[in-house]
Design an enzyme around this catalytic site. Structure first.
Site, short mmCIF file in Angstrom:
data_model
loop_
_atom_site.label_atom_id
_atom_site.label_comp_id
_atom_site.label_asym_id
_atom_site.label_seq_id
_atom_site.Cartn_x
_atom_site.Cartn_y
_atom_site.Cartn_z
N ASP A 1 67.15 38.42 30.31
CA ASP A 1 68.01 39.16 31.24
C ASP A 1 67.30 39.35 32.58
OD1 ASP A 1 70.23 40.48 32.19
OD2 ASP A 1 69.60 42.43 31.42
N PHE B 1 72.44 56.30 26.58
CA PHE B 1 71.58 56.29 25.40
C PHE B 1 70.13 56.64 25.70
CE2 PHE B 1 75.07 53.37 24.57
CZ PHE B 1 75.58 53.91 23.39
#
Length: 328
Positions: free
Chosen positions: A286, A162
């Site tokens: 994360d 992406f």
């Protein structure tokens, strides 16, 4: 930090020998190097020299290479010239000790063409005294129009489903940065910048909004951003960390010593404390070795927390959300 507001990046380029726009750059092929040598027009035209002479356009200093190699570098080792007529760039080898372009030797006093991305090495192929040439007028196809005006794209660092991240030279100050580019999926087509859905674009806008307000030595800084109003192609320019990530470092060395671990951990705690202390708090969600970048290859390198998101949107989207704390 606010995003750039330069209306005409070409005219805003630093003045080089009376010429406002460099015709190219030479970048030292060393991970620690973060600025390109601007090649400007002189009284004899678009000419640049490389050597150990102090008056060369790119003067190789004895502190940059071992003494044995430095002594082999001629005062004016080679010369680059960009034609005023057709814009093509050539190099002349002025040294009997050898100049190499992309690993091939250029004979003494002979000329050969070079292109955007060509590597010039002094004395032998693979020499530590080597530079890469980047042409100011090179255009990276199918990317944000503003990106090509403000930056010269050097190469692609990473590419995913992406989006992609490139190294680029910022024209107005010749700084080397990392540029993240995305294109909306609704456009279709065969773009070199791959496409993301509305959620991915929103994630990038979120990243831009957050990073434009953060200022911490252990968090990657945003230096610029733009969205093409006609195509919605977007890019985000970030400071470049040349030392890779902590995950790769652990793979290479096996483990970190206790002093190095403490050094890394103190920096991470400082950065996370800064994020959590914002109003509203910034939650990374994360934080792992792959998202912890190193500024150089030194053992005690400064770390920089990078922003990445879940694979459902993009490997290069933000995973730092300005929100209240939650369980995920």
């Amino acid at each position: 930090m606010s995003t750039s507001t330069v209306s005409n990046p070409e005219s805003a380029t630093s003045s080089i020998n009376g010429n406002r726009t460099p015709w190219g750059w030479l970048v030292w092929n060393d991970p620690k190097w973060k600025v390109g040598f601007a090649l400007g027009t002189t009284e004899i035209g678009n000419v640049a020299t490389i050597g150990r002479g102090l008056f060369c356009t790119v003067s190789v200093q004895p502190t940059l290479v071992e003494n044995a190699l430095f002594e082999r570098i001629s005062r004016q080792h080679c010369t680059l010239e960009k034609s005023m007529e057709d814009g093509k760039v050539t190099i002349v080898n002025n040294s009997q000790n050898g100049t190499f372009v992309n690993g091939e030797r250029v004979n003494y006093l002979r000329t050969r063409p070079i292109n955007h991305g060509s590597v010039v090495a002094l004395c032998y192929a693979g020499s530590p005294a080597s530079f890469t040439f980047y042409d100011n007028y090179h255009r990276f196809s199918d990317v944000n129009f503003v990106l090509n005006n403000r930056y010269v794209v050097m190469d692609v660092l990473a590419k995913g489903s992406f989006g992609q991240v490139c190294r680029a030279i910022r024209k107005h100050d010749h700084t080397i940065v990392a540029v993240k580019t995305v294109t909306p999926a609704t456009l279709g087509g065969t773009f070199t910048t791959t496409s993301v859905g509305p959620g991915g674009l929103e994630a990038l806008r979120n990243e831009i909004q957050i990073l434009s307000t953060t200022d911490h030595p252990c968090i990657i800084k945003m230096v610029d951003s733009s969205s093409d109003v006609t195509t919605s192609k977007m890019f985000l320019a970030l400071e470049l960390a040349n030392g890779g990530d902590l995950q790769q470092r652990l793979h290479d060395v096996g483990y970190l010593s206790e002093p190095v671990s403490r050094f890394v951990f103190v920096q991470l705690v400082s950065a996370i404390k800064y994020c959590h202390g914002r109003s509203p708090p910034i939650v990374h969600r994360d934080l792992n070795p792959a998202n912890i970048l190193l500024v150089n290859a030194d053992e005690f390198a400064r770390v920089k927390i990078a922003a990445k998101s879940s694979a459902t949107e993009s490997r290069f989207m933000l995973k730092m959300n300005a929100s209240t704390y939650n369980s995920d």
